[in-house]
Design a protein around this motif. Sequence first.
Motif, PDB file in Angstrom:
ATOM      1  N   ILE A 155      -7.167  89.633 -42.486  1.00  0.00           N
ATOM      2  CA  ILE A 155      -6.523  87.786 -42.099  1.00  0.00           C
ATOM      3  C   ILE A 155      -5.874  87.889 -42.982  1.00  0.00           C
ATOM      4  O   ILE A 155      -4.964  86.575 -42.520  1.00  0.00           O
ATOM      5  CB  ILE A 155      -8.240  87.872 -42.092  1.00  0.00           C
ATOM      6  CG1 ILE A 155      -8.984  88.002 -40.918  1.00  0.00           C
ATOM      7  CG2 ILE A 155      -8.024  86.121 -42.452  1.00  0.00           C
ATOM      8  CD1 ILE A 155     -10.818  87.237 -40.763  1.00  0.00           C
ATOM      9  N   GLY A 156      -6.586  87.859 -44.121  1.00  0.00           N
ATOM     10  CA  GLY A 156      -5.138  87.356 -45.431  1.00  0.00           C
ATOM     11  C   GLY A 156      -3.737  88.085 -44.844  1.00  0.00           C
ATOM     12  O   GLY A 156      -2.693  86.935 -46.507  1.00  0.00           O
ATOM     13  N   GLY A 157      -3.689  89.101 -44.404  1.00  0.00           N
ATOM     14  CA  GLY A 157      -1.812  88.872 -44.725  1.00  0.00           C
ATOM     15  C   GLY A 157      -2.074  89.948 -46.059  1.00  0.00           C
ATOM     16  O   GLY A 157      -1.040  90.394 -46.202  1.00  0.00           O
ATOM     17  N   LYS A 158      -3.055  90.334 -46.846  1.00  0.00           N
ATOM     18  CA  LYS A 158      -3.144  90.920 -48.090  1.00  0.00           C
ATOM     19  C   LYS A 158      -3.352  92.940 -48.223  1.00  0.00           C
ATOM     20  O   LYS A 158      -4.346  93.195 -48.290  1.00  0.00           O
ATOM     21  CB  LYS A 158      -3.800  90.368 -49.225  1.00  0.00           C
ATOM     22  CG  LYS A 158      -3.552  89.172 -49.958  1.00  0.00           C
ATOM     23  CD  LYS A 158      -2.229  89.197 -50.613  1.00  0.00           C
ATOM     24  CE  LYS A 158      -1.763  87.405 -50.700  1.00  0.00           C
ATOM     25  NZ  LYS A 158      -1.078  87.873 -51.163  1.00  0.00           N
ATOM     26  N   ILE A 159      -2.805  93.440 -46.926  1.00  0.00           N
ATOM     27  CA  ILE A 159      -2.452  93.876 -45.636  1.00  0.00           C
ATOM     28  C   ILE A 159      -2.967  95.122 -47.468  1.00  0.00           C
ATOM     29  O   ILE A 159      -4.206  96.809 -47.566  1.00  0.00           O
ATOM     30  CB  ILE A 159      -1.627  95.026 -45.452  1.00  0.00           C
ATOM     31  CG1 ILE A 159      -1.231  94.011 -44.130  1.00  0.00           C
ATOM     32  CG2 ILE A 159      -2.333  96.697 -45.149  1.00  0.00           C
ATOM     33  CD1 ILE A 159      -2.233  94.313 -43.508  1.00  0.00           C
ATOM     34  N   ARG A 160      -2.194  95.964 -48.888  1.00  0.00           N
ATOM     35  CA  ARG A 160      -2.007  96.778 -49.443  1.00  0.00           C
ATOM     36  C   ARG A 160      -3.683  96.849 -50.472  1.00  0.00           C
ATOM     37  O   ARG A 160      -4.305  97.808 -50.407  1.00  0.00           O
ATOM     38  CB  ARG A 160      -0.617  97.205 -50.079  1.00  0.00           C
ATOM     39  CG  ARG A 160      -0.963  97.772 -51.545  1.00  0.00           C
ATOM     40  CD  ARG A 160       0.856  98.129 -51.642  1.00  0.00           C
ATOM     41  NE  ARG A 160       0.413  99.019 -53.212  1.00  0.00           N
ATOM     42  CZ  ARG A 160       0.971 100.307 -52.745  1.00  0.00           C
ATOM     43  NH1 ARG A 160       0.582 101.177 -51.643  1.00  0.00           N
ATOM     44  NH2 ARG A 160      -0.086 101.507 -53.999  1.00  0.00           N
ATOM     45  N   ALA A 161      -3.267  95.618 -50.978  1.00  0.00           N
ATOM     46  CA  ALA A 161      -4.584  95.040 -51.679  1.00  0.00           C
ATOM     47  C   ALA A 161      -5.685  95.624 -50.508  1.00  0.00           C
ATOM     48  O   ALA A 161      -6.675  95.594 -51.626  1.00  0.00           O
ATOM     49  CB  ALA A 161      -5.180  93.815 -52.393  1.00  0.00           C
ATOM     50  N   GLY A 162      -6.506  94.904 -49.844  1.00  0.00           N
ATOM     51  CA  GLY A 162      -7.319  95.549 -48.876  1.00  0.00           C
ATOM     52  C   GLY A 162      -7.887  96.241 -48.134  1.00  0.00           C
ATOM     53  O   GLY A 162      -8.903  97.456 -49.026  1.00  0.00           O
ATOM     54  N   ALA A 163      -6.225  97.025 -48.884  1.00  0.00           N
ATOM     55  CA  ALA A 163      -6.737  98.555 -48.018  1.00  0.00           C
ATOM     56  C   ALA A 163      -7.025  99.476 -49.931  1.00  0.00           C
ATOM     57  O   ALA A 163      -8.376 100.454 -49.205  1.00  0.00           O
ATOM     58  CB  ALA A 163      -5.634  99.166 -47.791  1.00  0.00           C
ATOM     59  N   ILE A 164      -6.372  99.116 -50.500  1.00  0.00           N
ATOM     60  CA  ILE A 164      -7.157  99.723 -51.850  1.00  0.00           C
ATOM     61  C   ILE A 164      -8.210  99.459 -52.237  1.00  0.00           C
ATOM     62  O   ILE A 164      -9.022 100.340 -52.409  1.00  0.00           O
ATOM     63  CB  ILE A 164      -6.553  98.744 -53.137  1.00  0.00           C
ATOM     64  CG1 ILE A 164      -4.893  99.847 -53.070  1.00  0.00           C
ATOM     65  CG2 ILE A 164      -6.209  99.554 -54.582  1.00  0.00           C
ATOM     66  CD1 ILE A 164      -3.751  99.215 -53.664  1.00  0.00           C
ATOM     67  N   LEU A 165      -8.253  98.410 -51.991  1.00  0.00           N
ATOM     68  CA  LEU A 165     -10.475  97.895 -52.300  1.00  0.00           C
ATOM     69  C   LEU A 165     -11.135  98.784 -51.075  1.00  0.00           C
ATOM     70  O   LEU A 165     -12.188  99.407 -51.778  1.00  0.00           O
ATOM     71  CB  LEU A 165     -10.665  96.377 -52.458  1.00  0.00           C
ATOM     72  CG  LEU A 165      -9.612  95.557 -53.627  1.00  0.00           C
ATOM     73  CD1 LEU A 165     -10.024  94.102 -53.353  1.00  0.00           C
ATOM     74  CD2 LEU A 165     -10.475  96.075 -54.542  1.00  0.00           C
TER      75      LEU A 165
END
Length: 160
Positions: free
Chosen positions: A56-66
Amino acid sequence: MPTNRQVLFAISLISFALIGFALYLQHAMEMRPCPLCVIQRYLFLAVGVCALAGAIGGKIRAGAILALLAAIGGLVTVGKHLYVIANPGFSCGIDPMETMLNKIPTAEYLPWLFRADGLCEGATDAILGLAIPQWSAVWFVVLTVLLGWVLLRTSRTGRA
């Protein structure tokens, strides 16, 4: 080919569906969750929330890492659970872990979701040939692979 964002939405949907199925087993089939089951619920929830927030936030990499960190935590937890089942004398039944888990505010306010009152070594009921912890292991592996794939794609393309 699905976009990374679509994959994160799918991961989120899978994670929330698995929690829904766990609730069905608990409330309709009267299978009481043990402490390790409840920890796995928290980790599936963490995977789903992180993947959804990233998508949703467009923070694909950060979301995927977490989400990947939560999925790896799930693999470790389910590994311990499978060890407990394979070694019946080693139990995590009523112990300090259960007491601690049941005192966490989420367990006190949402006991229907996060209260642990089963025995870990008793989680052997089979569904389609696999025990619940074995299914949990399968799904944590699937989610880990998908999240790794998303991260690999983001690092190769340099974009979400």
